[in-house]
Design a protein around this motif. Structure first.
Motif, PDB file in Angstrom:
ATOM      1  N   GLU A   1      40.373   0.085 -20.385  1.00  0.00           N
ATOM      2  CA  GLU A   1      39.235   1.002 -20.286  1.00  0.00           C
ATOM      3  C   GLU A   1      39.239   1.746 -18.948  1.00  0.00           C
ATOM      4  O   GLU A   1      38.497   2.700 -18.763  1.00  0.00           O
ATOM      5  N   GLN A   2      40.092   1.286 -18.040  1.00  0.00           N
ATOM      6  CA  GLN A   2      40.287   2.016 -16.784  1.00  0.00           C
ATOM      7  C   GLN A   2      41.370   3.063 -16.928  1.00  0.00           C
ATOM      8  O   GLN A   2      41.754   3.701 -15.955  1.00  0.00           O
ATOM      9  N   LEU A   3      41.914   3.167 -18.133  1.00  0.00           N
ATOM     10  CA  LEU A   3      43.011   4.075 -18.453  1.00  0.00           C
ATOM     11  C   LEU A   3      44.278   3.728 -17.685  1.00  0.00           C
ATOM     12  O   LEU A   3      45.062   4.597 -17.331  1.00  0.00           O
ATOM     13  N   GLU A   4      44.440   2.459 -17.447  1.00  0.00           N
ATOM     14  CA  GLU A   4      45.670   1.982 -16.824  1.00  0.00           C
ATOM     15  C   GLU A   4      46.429   1.146 -17.849  1.00  0.00           C
ATOM     16  O   GLU A   4      45.809   0.386 -18.604  1.00  0.00           O
TER      17      GLU A   4
END
Lengths: 179, 475
Positions: free
Chosen positions: B392-395
């Protein structure tokens, strides 16, 4: 009742012992949850889940090492599990430039625990988690990386930024007091 | 200059450590006070049963019951019949009036005894009542053996007489007990019977053969050849067979946000970085088909969904942290170096499911072809995952069920899924069919409990073999 007797009682499912354990450690573990959670409500929910997990996993405790340390670890793991399911949206643009604002560490020692707690709670989720794990729980960057599923370097980077934001908060606090 | 830089780094590290120490000292043992009001909630949550855990044993038990039941019925059908007839043997004659048909089996069981006493048939009291009274005859035969009656009295009851009357007459004539009927009537009956007796004696060998013929008409006990009638159950089993099938599937994924658009960015990121690759599954199941055409199916299913995670980030940065050590080799500080570049990752993700499918079907056979429609549910026993996706942190993060807590996004059990299929099989040999089954499977629950709901609709074609253990209609 000794700690060992209390644990043995809990292992046998003695409700009275379980309640005593909750009364003895509930306050400390609630502080742990508050440092990770975004709100008081969330912290209380996590504490409840943490205690349920403690009671369920108590059979795994072999009286090796600190019992309180073991419980803290269980509660932290519970909090992290919840955390991973939450959004880190605030940090999507989390590559923002945080200026180096040197503040003498002694300034922090003049602040009360609740103030420090409030400052931590204002950190973005990722920074807050990494700072808590590294600075207070004593996890290494490798352990943090494993727990959160991130790279070691990300952990280091987020810790640095967390420290800078805390320093910035102290400066802001100082300005507010002067005004 | 070097010395000044070294001193600065030392100072910086010391300050950071000092800062951490202050936080650790002040907050490490901080006590917020025991929140007594939470205890009731903890107790309530502990008492609350886990939904999945509650029904899972029942469903597993049902599946095992069906499987074991199938095997027991297959291997011990005849012992069931014996158990029924034993009960009949212990039933007194007077009580058999209400079960005239079932007691035909008595004659079957007494085959050996009848044969042993065949030579003494002329000395026995035999009632030649209508065929529905055959049990009474057999019972009378047994009684007469025990009492060693030397005189042969053959009485014949008209076919139209009901079985109750016939039994009553038999009892009077064999045991010589008095009844409520007038003496004249009894005497008249005995006289009439005696007058016929000599005539009937000549028919004795024929009657004996008729009795034995009634006794050993196996078709009255068993169904047609190759089929087992299970003790008068209302639904007679027509066939028991096993399927071993498997094949490719197309897994169509749907991502939807849980909030009110808050996670749309995340949905878009996931959709743009993940795509379906291939899926497959296989099933081993037991089937019980009734004469009505209804089929009950239960077994075990393994399925796998494979996807590709592909991410390319042109603005990616790599942080290189260099440790700065003093002359003694102690780390005195760290130096961060950020390199900009392009990141490309391609990972094969794998989702695996073990389920217990329970289905109800309807089958129709036409010569060598059997057609079926099926519907049912599949109860998930275990779900496993391994791969990588955007957090969800786009990592990019690694998720795997092999290391608990690694990235706890997916559930280990996904509950119930719905199944539907049509099937066609072709008889190759006496017991073996080749089977094809197009199927659809819908996942009503999300397989993960993160910010997005992740559901699937699988469409596939299974093919394999069907082996019949029992089938009434097959040759």
């Amino acid at each position: 009742m000794t700690e060992r007797q209390l644990i043995e009682g809990c292992k046998k499912g003695d409700r009275n012992c379980e309640y005593q354990l909750f009364r003895q450690y509930g306050g400390t573990l609630l502080s742990v949850c508050r440092r990770y959670a975004r709100s008081e409500q969330e912290a209380e929910d996590w504490l409840q889940d943490g205690f349920i997990r403690i009671f369920d996993k108590l059979d795994q405790y072999r009286f090796e090492g600190s019992f309180e340390g073991w419980m803290r670890r269980v509660v932290v793991t519970t909090a992290l599990k919840k955390f991973q399911k939450k959004s880190f949206k605030n940090e999507i643009a989390g590559m923002e430039f945080v200026p180096d604002t040197p503040v003498e560490p002694t300034v922090f020692s003049n602040l009360g625990a609740e103030t420090l707690m409030e400052m931590i709670s204002k950190l973005p989720d990722g920074y807050r988690v990494v700072f808590n794990l590294f600075a207070i729980e004593g996890y290494s960057h490798r352990e943090i990386a494993q727990e959160l599923g991130i790279e070691d370097s990300t952990s280091r980077s987020q810790l640095t930024k967390a420290r800078r934001l805390l320093q910035q908060q102290v400066l802001d606090l100082n300005k507010a007091i002067r005004v | 200059m070097k010395t000044i830089f070294k001193k600065y780094l030392n100072l910086s590290t010391m300050k950071e450590e000092q800062m951490d120490n202050i936080f650790r000292q002040k907050l490490g043992q901080h006590d917020s006070g025991t929140p007594e009001h939470l205890w009731a909630g903890i107790e309530a949550k502990r008492k609350k049963p886990n939904g999945g855990a509650l029904w899972m044993p029942w469903i597993t038990g049902l599946a095992i019951f069906i499987s074991v039941g199938t095997l027991v019925w297959y291997f011990f059908p005849e012992s069931t019949t014996e158990r029924n007839t034993t009960v009949e043997l212990t039933t007194p004659i007077a009580n058999t009036e209400s079960t005239p048909i079932a007691t035909q089996e008595v004659a079957t069981i007494t085959e050996d005894e009848t044969k042993q006493n065949a030579a003494a048939v002329e000395q026995e009291v035999i009632s030649t009542a209508h065929k529905t009274d055959a049990p009474a005859s057999a019972e009378m035969s047994l009684q007469s053996n025990e009492e060693a009656i030397s005189k042969t009295i053959i009485s014949e009851t008209p076919p139209e007489a009901n079985s109750g009357q016939a039994l009553s007459g038999n009892v009077v004539s064999s045991s010589q007990t008095t009844t409520a009927a007038p003496i004249e009537t009894v005497e008249a009956k005995e006289e009439a019977t005696t007058s016929k007796s000599l005539e009937e004696i000549s028919r004795l060998p024929q009657l004996k053969s008729e009795l034995l013929a009634i006794s050993f008409d196996e078709s009255q006990i068993k169904g047609p050849e190759g089929c087992y009638a299970f003790g008068g159950r209302e639904r007679i089993l027509d066939a028991i067979y096993f399927d071993a099938i498997g094949g490719p599937e197309l897994a169509m994924r749907t991502l939807s946000t849980r909030g009110d658009g808050e996670f749309d960015f995340y949905k878009e990121a996931r959709d743009s970085t993940e795509r379906a690759w291939y899926a497959f599954g296989s099933t081993l199941r037991a089937n019980m088909r009734y004469e009505s055409g209804l089929v009950l199916r239960a077994g075990v299913n393994y399925s796998q969904i494979n996807e590709i995670f592909e991410v390319r980030d042109g603005n990616a940065t790599q942080t290189i942290i260099t440790e700065i050590k003093d002359a003694q080799g102690n780390v005195i500080s760290t130096k961060e170096e950020i390199i900009e570049g392009e990141l490309y990752k391609k990972i094969h993700n794998r989702l695996r499911f073990i389920d217990v499918p329970v289905m109800l079907g309807y089958e129709k056979t036409n010569k060598k072809f059997t057609y079926a429609v099926n519907a049912g549910v599949s109860f998930n026993f275990q779900t496993m995952q391994k791969g990588e996706f955007l957090s969800e942190q786009l990592e990019p993060v690694v998720f795997t069920s092999e290391q608990p807590g690694k990235y706890d996004y997916f559930d280990s059990k996904i509950g119930m899924t719905f199944l539907g299929s049509v099937g066609m099989s072709y008889q190759m040999t006496g017991n073996l069919d080749i089977h094809v089954e197009p199927r659809v499977r819908y996942f009503p629950n999300s397989i993960g409990d993160g910010a997005l709901k992740q559901k699937y609709l699988n469409v596939g074609v299974y093919a394999g073999l069907r082996y019949y253990f029992i089938c009434k209609q097959r040759k």
